[in-house]
Design a protein around this motif. Sequence first.
Motif, mmCIF file in Angstrom:
data_model
loop_
_atom_site.group_PDB
_atom_site.id
_atom_site.type_symbol
_atom_site.label_atom_id
_atom_site.label_comp_id
_atom_site.label_asym_id
_atom_site.label_seq_id
_atom_site.Cartn_x
_atom_site.Cartn_y
_atom_site.Cartn_z
ATOM 1 N N TYR A 1 0.829 -1.207 0.000
ATOM 2 C CA TYR A 1 0.000 0.000 0.000
ATOM 3 C C TYR A 1 0.864 1.257 0.000
ATOM 4 O O TYR A 1 1.818 1.381 0.780
ATOM 5 C CB TYR A 1 -0.914 0.009 1.217
ATOM 6 C CG TYR A 1 -1.820 1.214 1.303
ATOM 7 C CD1 TYR A 1 -2.876 1.364 0.417
ATOM 8 C CD2 TYR A 1 -1.595 2.198 2.257
ATOM 9 C CE1 TYR A 1 -3.708 2.472 0.487
ATOM 10 C CE2 TYR A 1 -2.418 3.311 2.335
ATOM 11 C CZ TYR A 1 -3.469 3.438 1.453
ATOM 12 O OH TYR A 1 -4.280 4.534 1.519
ATOM 13 N N ASN A 2 0.501 2.182 -0.887
ATOM 14 C CA ASN A 2 1.184 3.466 -0.981
ATOM 15 C C ASN A 2 0.124 4.559 -0.937
ATOM 16 O O ASN A 2 -0.645 4.721 -1.896
ATOM 17 C CB ASN A 2 1.988 3.559 -2.278
ATOM 18 C CG ASN A 2 2.815 4.828 -2.358
ATOM 19 O OD1 ASN A 2 2.755 5.687 -1.478
ATOM 20 N ND2 ASN A 2 3.593 4.960 -3.423
ATOM 21 N N PRO A 3 0.026 5.309 0.177
ATOM 22 C CA PRO A 3 -1.034 6.323 0.275
ATOM 23 C C PRO A 3 -0.849 7.500 -0.662
ATOM 24 O O PRO A 3 -1.760 8.319 -0.806
ATOM 25 C CB PRO A 3 -0.943 6.771 1.740
ATOM 26 C CG PRO A 3 0.454 6.491 2.144
ATOM 27 C CD PRO A 3 0.868 5.265 1.377
ATOM 28 N N VAL B 1 3.584 -3.159 15.668
ATOM 29 C CA VAL B 1 2.827 -2.613 14.537
ATOM 30 C C VAL B 1 3.189 -1.152 14.313
ATOM 31 O O VAL B 1 3.339 -0.694 13.173
ATOM 32 C CB VAL B 1 1.314 -2.772 14.791
ATOM 33 C CG1 VAL B 1 0.502 -2.008 13.747
ATOM 34 C CG2 VAL B 1 0.923 -4.243 14.772
ATOM 35 N N TYR B 2 3.362 -0.416 15.407
ATOM 36 C CA TYR B 2 3.668 1.009 15.267
ATOM 37 C C TYR B 2 5.085 1.230 14.729
ATOM 38 O O TYR B 2 5.277 1.970 13.755
ATOM 39 C CB TYR B 2 3.509 1.717 16.619
ATOM 40 C CG TYR B 2 3.929 3.167 16.583
ATOM 41 C CD1 TYR B 2 3.132 4.125 15.975
ATOM 42 C CD2 TYR B 2 5.142 3.563 17.161
ATOM 43 C CE1 TYR B 2 3.534 5.454 15.935
ATOM 44 C CE2 TYR B 2 5.536 4.892 17.122
ATOM 45 C CZ TYR B 2 4.729 5.829 16.510
ATOM 46 O OH TYR B 2 5.124 7.142 16.469
ATOM 47 N N TYR B 3 6.071 0.580 15.350
ATOM 48 C CA TYR B 3 7.455 0.851 14.992
ATOM 49 C C TYR B 3 7.876 0.183 13.682
ATOM 50 O O TYR B 3 8.704 0.728 12.952
ATOM 51 C CB TYR B 3 8.396 0.404 16.112
ATOM 52 C CG TYR B 3 8.386 1.333 17.297
ATOM 53 C CD1 TYR B 3 9.034 2.564 17.243
ATOM 54 C CD2 TYR B 3 7.721 1.000 18.468
ATOM 55 C CE1 TYR B 3 9.013 3.425 18.325
ATOM 56 C CE2 TYR B 3 7.707 1.854 19.559
ATOM 57 C CZ TYR B 3 8.352 3.073 19.482
ATOM 58 O OH TYR B 3 8.324 3.932 20.551
ATOM 59 N N GLN B 4 7.319 -1.014 13.396
ATOM 60 C CA GLN B 4 7.702 -1.724 12.178
ATOM 61 C C GLN B 4 6.744 -1.482 11.012
ATOM 62 O O GLN B 4 7.052 -1.862 9.885
ATOM 63 C CB GLN B 4 7.772 -3.237 12.456
ATOM 64 C CG GLN B 4 8.708 -3.629 13.559
ATOM 65 C CD GLN B 4 10.145 -3.287 13.251
ATOM 66 O OE1 GLN B 4 10.578 -3.353 12.101
ATOM 67 N NE2 GLN B 4 10.912 -2.918 14.266
ATOM 68 N N GLY B 5 5.594 -0.874 11.296
ATOM 69 C CA GLY B 5 4.622 -0.629 10.243
ATOM 70 C C GLY B 5 4.391 0.849 9.993
ATOM 71 O O GLY B 5 4.724 1.383 8.934
ATOM 72 N N ILE B 6 3.832 1.533 10.972
ATOM 73 C CA ILE B 6 3.440 2.929 10.770
ATOM 74 C C ILE B 6 4.656 3.852 10.731
ATOM 75 O O ILE B 6 4.757 4.730 9.864
ATOM 76 C CB ILE B 6 2.460 3.358 11.886
ATOM 77 C CG1 ILE B 6 1.192 2.498 11.818
ATOM 78 C CG2 ILE B 6 2.110 4.830 11.759
ATOM 79 C CD1 ILE B 6 0.221 2.764 12.935
ATOM 80 N N ALA B 7 5.599 3.684 11.674
ATOM 81 C CA ALA B 7 6.729 4.613 11.767
ATOM 82 C C ALA B 7 7.607 4.583 10.526
ATOM 83 O O ALA B 7 8.155 5.618 10.126
ATOM 84 C CB ALA B 7 7.563 4.288 13.009
ATOM 85 N N VAL B 8 7.753 3.423 9.891
ATOM 86 C CA VAL B 8 8.586 3.305 8.683
ATOM 87 C C VAL B 8 7.747 3.234 7.420
ATOM 88 O O VAL B 8 8.253 2.914 6.345
ATOM 89 C CB VAL B 8 9.501 2.063 8.793
ATOM 90 C CG1 VAL B 8 10.474 2.221 9.940
ATOM 91 C CG2 VAL B 8 8.674 0.790 8.987
ATOM 92 N N GLN B 9 6.432 3.516 7.569
ATOM 93 C CA GLN B 9 5.504 3.596 6.442
ATOM 94 C C GLN B 9 5.370 2.274 5.694
ATOM 95 O O GLN B 9 5.145 2.249 4.485
ATOM 96 C CB GLN B 9 5.903 4.716 5.485
ATOM 97 C CG GLN B 9 5.848 6.101 6.126
ATOM 98 C CD GLN B 9 6.104 7.221 5.142
ATOM 99 O OE1 GLN B 9 6.295 6.984 3.954
ATOM 100 N NE2 GLN B 9 6.097 8.456 5.627
ATOM 101 N N GLN B 10 5.470 1.159 6.410
ATOM 102 C CA GLN B 10 5.144 -0.151 5.843
ATOM 103 C C GLN B 10 3.696 -0.462 6.237
ATOM 104 O O GLN B 10 3.424 -1.294 7.099
ATOM 105 C CB GLN B 10 6.108 -1.225 6.346
ATOM 106 C CG GLN B 10 7.517 -1.082 5.799
ATOM 107 C CD GLN B 10 8.419 -2.214 6.230
ATOM 108 O OE1 GLN B 10 8.195 -2.856 7.258
ATOM 109 N NE2 GLN B 10 9.457 -2.475 5.453
ATOM 110 N N TRP B 11 2.767 0.195 5.580
ATOM 111 C CA TRP B 11 1.367 0.134 5.983
ATOM 112 C C TRP B 11 0.810 -1.271 5.850
ATOM 113 O O TRP B 11 0.018 -1.725 6.679
ATOM 114 C CB TRP B 11 0.548 1.109 5.134
ATOM 115 C CG TRP B 11 1.145 2.467 5.040
ATOM 116 C CD1 TRP B 11 1.844 2.997 3.984
ATOM 117 C CD2 TRP B 11 1.136 3.486 6.052
ATOM 118 N NE1 TRP B 11 2.256 4.277 4.261
ATOM 119 C CE2 TRP B 11 1.835 4.604 5.520
ATOM 120 C CE3 TRP B 11 0.611 3.571 7.336
ATOM 121 C CZ2 TRP B 11 2.011 5.781 6.227
ATOM 122 C CZ3 TRP B 11 0.784 4.747 8.045
ATOM 123 C CH2 TRP B 11 1.472 5.831 7.501
#
Length: 337
Positions: free
Chosen positions: A71-73, A290-300
Motif C-alpha cells: 500500500y502506498n497512500p 505494529v507502530y514501529y515496524q509498520g506505521i513509523a517506517v511507512q510499511q502500511w
Amino acid sequence: MSAPPIAPSSPEAGTKKAKKNVKAVSRQQLSFGQRLRRDWPLLLMCLPAMLLLLVFHYVPALGNVIAFQDYNPFVGDDPFEAFLYSEWIGFGNFEYLFKNPAFWDSVLTTLSITAFQLVFYFPVPILLAILLNSIMSPKIRSLVQSVVYLPHFFSWVLVVSLFQMMLGGAGLIAQTIRQAGYTPPDIMTNPDTFIFLVTSEAIWKDAGWGMIVFLAALAAIDPSLYEAAAADGAGRWRRMWHITLPGLRSVIILLLILRLGDALNVGFEQFVLQREMVGREAAEVLDTYVYYQGIAVQQWGVGAAAGLFKAVIGILLIVGANKLAHRFGEQGIYSKS
C-alpha cells in the motif's frame, strides 16, 4: 343410567396443557412488518450505538484489505484511488511477518504478559468485590469504592509518571532507602522485572473499575441464602465457597473468555511510554511492533497484516474458550446453538 363421574384434572395435566399452549403460541411467527411495528422504539433507541459501531468499527475494518497490498497512500488523488492503484502482493506481508524474528519475539512477549496478568491481575477485582461487599456500612463502602476505581480515569502518562516519582531512581522510595544507607533496587529500568511493573500499574489503575461488574453480580445473589447457611452453622469461608463464588461463576467465565479473546492486545500507550527505559526486548508487544515496524517506517501493509493476524487469533481464542464453557454447562458469551 347415570353418567360416569368426571375425574378431577391433576396439576401435572394442567402443567402439560399450559406447555402445549406455549409451544403453539411460539410456533406462530410474526411477520417482519409486525415485528418492526412492535419493536421500533427499541430499534430507535439502539440506532445511535449502531451508527457508532458502523462508523468506527465496521467501516475501518474494510481497511484490512491493505494487508494484501504494497500500500502506498501517495498513489492517486485520494485514499480510494490509493486502494485501487496500490500493488497487490497477496500474502507477501504475512510472509515477511512470519519470517521476521522480531515479530515472533513481540508475540511471545505479549502472550507472556497476558498469561502473567491472568494469574495475578484477573483475580484482584473479584477479591476486591468480595471484600467490599462484606463491609456493612453503606457510606464506608461507597467511599472505598470511589477511591479504588478513581485511578481508572487517569491517563497512562499520569500513571507511569506517578510510579516513576515513587519507584524511580530519584523517587521517594529510592531516596528514603539511600538515606538509610542502602542501595535502592532498580525497578523502573530493569528488564527482568518489567512484567511485574506493568502488572502492578494495571492493577492500580483498572482493578477498581473491573470490580464494579462483580459487585453487580454479588448484588443479584439472594441474601436469604446467606441467612439460611448461617442458620445451618456455615462460617464465613463456607458461605463464600458455596454461595458467593457459585453466584459469580457465570460472570467470571464470561469475562475470562473476553480476556482470552483480547490476549494479543495488552495495550499500547503503557508500553510505548516505558519502551526506552527497559529496552525493546522487554517492552516490545504486538501493538508497539505494529507502530514501529509498520506505521513509523511507512510499511502500511505490514502493520495491517500484523493487526489482522491479531484479530484472527483473538476470534479463534474466543470461539474455543466459549466451546469449553459450554462443556462445563455455562452459556459463555453466546448460547449453544
